[in-house]
Design a protein around this motif. Structure first.
Motif, PDB file in Angstrom:
ATOM      1  N   ARG A   1       0.825  -1.208   0.000  1.00 21.89           N
ATOM      2  CA  ARG A   1       0.000   0.000   0.000  1.00 21.89           C
ATOM      3  C   ARG A   1       0.865   1.266   0.000  1.00 21.89           C
TER       4      ARG A   1
ATOM      5  N   ALA B   1       2.609   1.551  -3.398  1.00 17.76           N
ATOM      6  CA  ALA B   1       1.637   1.867  -4.451  1.00 17.76           C
ATOM      7  C   ALA B   1       1.271   3.345  -4.409  1.00 17.76           C
ATOM      8  N   ARG B   2       1.087   3.861  -3.222  1.00 21.95           N
ATOM      9  CA  ARG B   2       0.768   5.288  -3.061  1.00 21.95           C
ATOM     10  C   ARG B   2       1.913   6.158  -3.583  1.00 21.95           C
TER      11      ARG B   2
ATOM     12  N   LEU C   1       4.277   5.231  -5.802  1.00 21.74           N
ATOM     13  CA  LEU C   1       4.405   5.069  -7.251  1.00 21.74           C
ATOM     14  C   LEU C   1       3.293   5.802  -7.998  1.00 21.74           C
ATOM     15  N   ASP C   2       2.111   5.884  -7.398  1.00 20.83           N
ATOM     16  CA  ASP C   2       1.023   6.661  -8.006  1.00 20.83           C
ATOM     17  C   ASP C   2       1.406   8.139  -8.097  1.00 20.83           C
ATOM     18  N   LEU C   3       2.062   8.638  -7.069  1.00 21.24           N
ATOM     19  CA  LEU C   3       2.527  10.022  -7.077  1.00 21.24           C
ATOM     20  C   LEU C   3       3.537  10.234  -8.208  1.00 21.24           C
ATOM     21  N   CYS C   4       4.407   9.254  -8.417  1.00 21.88           N
ATOM     22  CA  CYS C   4       5.384   9.338  -9.511  1.00 21.88           C
ATOM     23  C   CYS C   4       4.678   9.335 -10.863  1.00 21.88           C
ATOM     24  N   LYS C   5       3.680   8.459 -11.019  1.00 20.60           N
ATOM     25  CA  LYS C   5       2.938   8.392 -12.283  1.00 20.60           C
ATOM     26  C   LYS C   5       2.216   9.702 -12.565  1.00 20.60           C
ATOM     27  N   GLU C   6       1.642  10.316 -11.537  1.00 27.87           N
ATOM     28  CA  GLU C   6       0.971  11.608 -11.701  1.00 27.87           C
ATOM     29  C   GLU C   6       1.917  12.646 -12.287  1.00 27.87           C
TER      30      GLU C   6
END
Length: 192
Positions: free
Chosen positions: A110, A113-114, A116-121
């Protein structure tokens, strides 16, 4: 006296070798890509540090590679001795240890994932890694093994007394990591 040509390092094309001269065949030092390691946990401060690194470091170094690292304690860290008839023993049924291990893995998933989501954004490719052990030592070993060029982490803003009793991961890493360490302090809004 006979001329034997350029020095051996320059002739071999060794990294950092340079042949002086402005001719078309002059070699230049090869710049090594910056590897940035950002340590994250469940805190908002660590995500703030990641965000800051994305905006202020990775954006300025397009060839930089980014690794997001999370440290989790070993499962045996949670098994404490209990007193039984005056004898201290440590016992946890295998099912309890397995349950703790699975819970830790899910928590780590978790958190990463949080991050990596920030990186994808921000449209940044990043890899993730989980290291096991005491956060201070595990992160320190990880940056050495990864040959990091920079370690970025957040600061929880502990006061002097709490820092003295609990110890500070950022203080430890700033003194013991094998690469430069950037500690991103929380914003004034996060401190409140």
């Amino acid at each position: 006296m006979e001329d034997t040509g350029p020095p051996a390092a320059a002739a071999s094309g060794a990294p950092g070798a340079r042949v002086d001269g402005a001719g078309a065949g002059a070699e230049r030092p090869v710049a090594k890509a910056l590897k940035v390691v950002v340590a994250v946990d469940a805190s908002e401060e660590s995500l703030h540090a990641l965000s800051w690194a994305l905006d202020n470091i990775v954006r300025c170094h397009p060839n930089a590679s980014l690794v997001v690292v999370h440290a989790q304690h070993a499962v045996d860290h949670f098994v404490y001795p209990i007193a039984a008839h005056g004898i201290g023993i440590a016992y946890a049924p295998p099912s309890a240890v397995e349950s703790m291990r699975k819970a830790q893995e899910e928590n780590s998933r978790r958190i990463l994932a949080r991050a990596l989501d920030l990186c994808k954004e921000r449209q940044v490719d990043a890899t993730a890694a989980v290291v096991e052990g005491d956060a201070k030592e595990a992160i320190c070993q990880a940056v050495e093994q990864m040959q990091a060029g920079l370690l970025v982490l957040g600061s929880r803003g502990l006061g002097k007394i709490k820092r003295a009793f609990l110890g500070s991961v950022s203080d430890y890493l700033s003194h013991h990591a094998c690469c430069p360490v950037l500690v991103v302090k929380p914003t004034k809004a996060q401190v409140k």
